[in-house]
Each structure stands twice: as C-alpha cells, then as structure tokens.
Design a protein around this motif. Structure first.
Motif, PDB file in Angstrom:
ATOM      1  N   ILE A  39      35.149  38.515  42.276  1.00  0.00           N
ATOM      2  CA  ILE A  39      36.648  36.838  42.370  1.00  0.00           C
ATOM      3  C   ILE A  39      37.625  37.179  40.834  1.00  0.00           C
ATOM      4  O   ILE A  39      38.386  36.931  41.058  1.00  0.00           O
ATOM      5  CB  ILE A  39      35.635  35.856  41.749  1.00  0.00           C
ATOM      6  CG1 ILE A  39      35.542  35.988  43.187  1.00  0.00           C
ATOM      7  CG2 ILE A  39      36.971  34.478  42.235  1.00  0.00           C
ATOM      8  CD1 ILE A  39      33.601  34.705  44.007  1.00  0.00           C
ATOM      9  N   ILE A  40      36.824  37.054  39.785  1.00  0.00           N
ATOM     10  CA  ILE A  40      37.661  36.999  38.502  1.00  0.00           C
ATOM     11  C   ILE A  40      37.773  38.684  38.712  1.00  0.00           C
ATOM     12  O   ILE A  40      39.521  38.154  38.106  1.00  0.00           O
ATOM     13  CB  ILE A  40      36.207  37.055  37.417  1.00  0.00           C
ATOM     14  CG1 ILE A  40      36.010  35.868  37.070  1.00  0.00           C
ATOM     15  CG2 ILE A  40      37.612  37.962  36.053  1.00  0.00           C
ATOM     16  CD1 ILE A  40      35.002  36.122  36.337  1.00  0.00           C
ATOM     17  N   TYR A  41      37.633  40.115  38.972  1.00  0.00           N
ATOM     18  CA  TYR A  41      38.741  41.054  39.508  1.00  0.00           C
ATOM     19  C   TYR A  41      39.643  40.815  40.149  1.00  0.00           C
ATOM     20  O   TYR A  41      41.040  40.747  39.792  1.00  0.00           O
ATOM     21  CB  TYR A  41      37.628  42.178  39.273  1.00  0.00           C
ATOM     22  CG  TYR A  41      38.590  43.411  39.137  1.00  0.00           C
ATOM     23  CD1 TYR A  41      39.051  44.187  38.175  1.00  0.00           C
ATOM     24  CD2 TYR A  41      39.085  44.059  40.720  1.00  0.00           C
ATOM     25  CE1 TYR A  41      39.609  44.892  38.261  1.00  0.00           C
ATOM     26  CE2 TYR A  41      39.931  45.169  40.434  1.00  0.00           C
ATOM     27  CZ  TYR A  41      39.956  46.038  39.635  1.00  0.00           C
ATOM     28  OH  TYR A  41      40.530  47.135  39.073  1.00  0.00           O
ATOM     29  N   LYS A  42      39.738  40.221  41.374  1.00  0.00           N
ATOM     30  CA  LYS A  42      40.601  40.012  41.856  1.00  0.00           C
ATOM     31  C   LYS A  42      41.837  38.860  42.068  1.00  0.00           C
ATOM     32  O   LYS A  42      42.308  38.990  42.158  1.00  0.00           O
ATOM     33  CB  LYS A  42      39.925  39.456  43.385  1.00  0.00           C
ATOM     34  CG  LYS A  42      39.456  41.692  44.155  1.00  0.00           C
ATOM     35  CD  LYS A  42      40.437  42.505  44.416  1.00  0.00           C
ATOM     36  CE  LYS A  42      40.409  43.300  45.038  1.00  0.00           C
ATOM     37  NZ  LYS A  42      40.905  44.428  45.295  1.00  0.00           N
ATOM     38  N   LEU A  43      41.554  37.724  41.328  1.00  0.00           N
ATOM     39  CA  LEU A  43      41.793  36.405  41.012  1.00  0.00           C
ATOM     40  C   LEU A  43      42.204  36.371  39.799  1.00  0.00           C
ATOM     41  O   LEU A  43      43.394  36.407  39.539  1.00  0.00           O
ATOM     42  CB  LEU A  43      41.156  35.297  41.582  1.00  0.00           C
ATOM     43  CG  LEU A  43      40.495  35.498  43.206  1.00  0.00           C
ATOM     44  CD1 LEU A  43      40.146  34.392  43.509  1.00  0.00           C
ATOM     45  CD2 LEU A  43      41.952  35.404  44.304  1.00  0.00           C
ATOM     46  N   ALA A  44      41.436  35.928  38.991  1.00  0.00           N
ATOM     47  CA  ALA A  44      41.432  35.725  37.264  1.00  0.00           C
ATOM     48  C   ALA A  44      42.527  37.447  36.166  1.00  0.00           C
ATOM     49  O   ALA A  44      43.144  36.993  35.867  1.00  0.00           O
ATOM     50  CB  ALA A  44      40.270  35.332  36.802  1.00  0.00           C
ATOM     51  N   TRP A  45      41.689  37.945  36.868  1.00  0.00           N
ATOM     52  CA  TRP A  45      42.241  39.852  35.706  1.00  0.00           C
ATOM     53  C   TRP A  45      43.852  39.904  36.147  1.00  0.00           C
ATOM     54  O   TRP A  45      44.687  40.041  35.017  1.00  0.00           O
ATOM     55  CB  TRP A  45      41.353  40.505  36.091  1.00  0.00           C
ATOM     56  CG  TRP A  45      42.014  41.830  35.179  1.00  0.00           C
ATOM     57  CD1 TRP A  45      42.186  43.297  35.525  1.00  0.00           C
ATOM     58  CD2 TRP A  45      41.143  41.685  33.990  1.00  0.00           C
ATOM     59  NE1 TRP A  45      42.785  43.759  34.426  1.00  0.00           N
ATOM     60  CE2 TRP A  45      41.756  42.984  33.187  1.00  0.00           C
ATOM     61  CE3 TRP A  45      40.101  41.365  33.111  1.00  0.00           C
ATOM     62  CZ2 TRP A  45      41.788  43.363  32.060  1.00  0.00           C
ATOM     63  CZ3 TRP A  45      39.992  41.260  32.069  1.00  0.00           C
ATOM     64  CH2 TRP A  45      40.740  42.446  31.536  1.00  0.00           C
ATOM     65  N   PRO A  46      44.345  39.393  37.134  1.00  0.00           N
ATOM     66  CA  PRO A  46      45.842  40.253  37.040  1.00  0.00           C
ATOM     67  C   PRO A  46      46.676  38.839  36.037  1.00  0.00           C
ATOM     68  O   PRO A  46      47.782  39.350  36.025  1.00  0.00           O
ATOM     69  CB  PRO A  46      46.022  39.838  38.972  1.00  0.00           C
ATOM     70  CG  PRO A  46      44.574  40.329  39.439  1.00  0.00           C
ATOM     71  CD  PRO A  46      44.041  39.842  38.738  1.00  0.00           C
ATOM     72  N   THR A  47      45.972  37.348  37.103  1.00  0.00           N
ATOM     73  CA  THR A  47      46.894  36.361  36.170  1.00  0.00           C
ATOM     74  C   THR A  47      46.481  36.629  34.765  1.00  0.00           C
ATOM     75  O   THR A  47      47.486  36.018  33.851  1.00  0.00           O
ATOM     76  CB  THR A  47      46.630  34.897  36.692  1.00  0.00           C
ATOM     77  OG1 THR A  47      46.227  34.885  38.228  1.00  0.00           O
ATOM     78  CG2 THR A  47      46.539  33.903  36.340  1.00  0.00           C
ATOM     79  N   PHE A  48      45.560  36.290  34.396  1.00  0.00           N
ATOM     80  CA  PHE A  48      45.489  37.183  33.131  1.00  0.00           C
ATOM     81  C   PHE A  48      46.052  38.683  32.428  1.00  0.00           C
ATOM     82  O   PHE A  48      46.778  38.315  31.739  1.00  0.00           O
ATOM     83  CB  PHE A  48      43.847  37.836  32.849  1.00  0.00           C
ATOM     84  CG  PHE A  48      43.481  37.941  31.201  1.00  0.00           C
ATOM     85  CD1 PHE A  48      43.544  36.752  30.358  1.00  0.00           C
ATOM     86  CD2 PHE A  48      43.269  38.806  30.777  1.00  0.00           C
ATOM     87  CE1 PHE A  48      43.123  37.251  29.050  1.00  0.00           C
ATOM     88  CE2 PHE A  48      42.785  39.445  29.060  1.00  0.00           C
ATOM     89  CZ  PHE A  48      42.160  37.983  28.405  1.00  0.00           C
TER      90      PHE A  48
END
Length: 187
Positions: A39-48
């Motif tokens: 979830i972090i890789y798909k949702l939060a990582w691109p935003t980061f």
C-alpha cells in the motif's frame, strides 16, 4: 501473555520461546507487513517521490534565480562603481572650476582694491596739498600781522601803510622760508 511466558520461563521453560515468536505470528506479521509495504509502495511512495522531485525542482529553480540575482547584483554594483567614479570626476572638475573662479575673483578684488587704494591715496594727496596751501595762507596772514605788530613795537611807530606792511611781511616770510629750507631738505 507476556506475563505468562515470563512465568513459564521462570518455572524452567525454555528461554528460546521468549525470543522467537510463534510461527503463526511470523506468518501473519509478514503478510501484514507485505500488505502495508505494498500500500505504501503503490499509494504513498509516488506521492513522496513527486514531493521530493518537486522540492528538487524548487531548489534548482531557487539556485538558478539566486545565480541570476547574483549576476544582476554584480552588474548593478559595477554600474554603481562607474557612477561613483563619474561623480568623483565631475566633483573634481567642479572643484577645479570653483578654484579657478575663486582665483579670478580674488585677483579681480585685488585689482579693484589697488585701484581704490590708489584713488584714496591720490585724494589724500590732493587734500594734503590743499590743507598745506590753506595752512600756508593762514600762517602767512597770521605771521604777517604778528610781524607788522612786532615791527611797530620795535620801531616804535605804527605801520599804517598797508603796502609797507605787506612788503615787510613778504620780506620776513621770504627770509623765514630761506632759513627753513635747508632744514627741510635734510629731513
């Protein structure tokens, strides 16, 4: 549960059970970690990553703007230095012109003062000559009357003849001038 494990270990249980979790805990923990990581890789990582890229672009833009501003400041500083040099040159020229004007004004005032002094000296000379002439006339008259009176007393008769009195006075004054002339020449 921890308290029970601690008690079991204290009762003679194995210490290995305290340090290594149970298999089902490892499986469920690994699955939960994988889900959260996905979830972090798909949702939060691109935003980061986008936020980091945007921050990098802003920093680069800021550095470029700072370099442009630095170049503009250097150009303005050079321009200001040139203006200061021009102003100093102009001030020096103005000072030189003012010094020349002051010299010419001073020379003009000196010439004018000399002319006025010459006029005053000339007027004083004329006045002195006029005063000396007036003093001679007054002295001649006073000395003439005194000489006539003195001659009358010496002779014992009154000199009533004005022509005679004038001749006596003129002769007396001529003799007086002759006797005083050498003493004036020495002085």
């Amino acid at each position: 549960m921890l308290a029970t494990s601690i008690l079991a270990a204290a009762d003679g249980g194995s210490t290995f059970q305290l340090l290594v979790p149970a298999t089902y805990d490892l499986i469920w923990g690994s699955v939960a970690f994988a889900i959260v990581a996905l979830i972090i890789y798909k949702l939060a990582w691109p935003t980061f990553v986008n936020m980091l890229d945007e921050r990098g672009r802003k920093i680069e833009d800021g550095l470029k703007a700072a370099e442009i501003a630095r170049a503009e400041i250097a150009a303005q500083q050079a321009d200001l230095e040139e203006q200061i040099r021009d102003a100093q040159r102009e001030a020096n020229e103005i000072r030189d012109v003012a010094n020349e004007n002051a010299k010419s004004i001073l020379e003009e005032a000196r010439v004018k003062a000399k002319a006025e002094a010459d006029q005053i000296i000339e007027a004083a000379g004329v006045r002195i000559a006029a005063d000396a002439d007036a003093a001679r006339r007054t002295l001649r008259t006073d000395v003439g009357s005194l000489a006539t009176e003195l001659a009358s007393r010496i002779v014992g008769e009154s000199l009533t003849d004005s022509e005679l009195a004038k001749r006596v006075t003129d002769r007396f004054l001529d003799e007086l001038e002759v006797s005083l002339a050498p003493s004036h020449q020495e002085v």
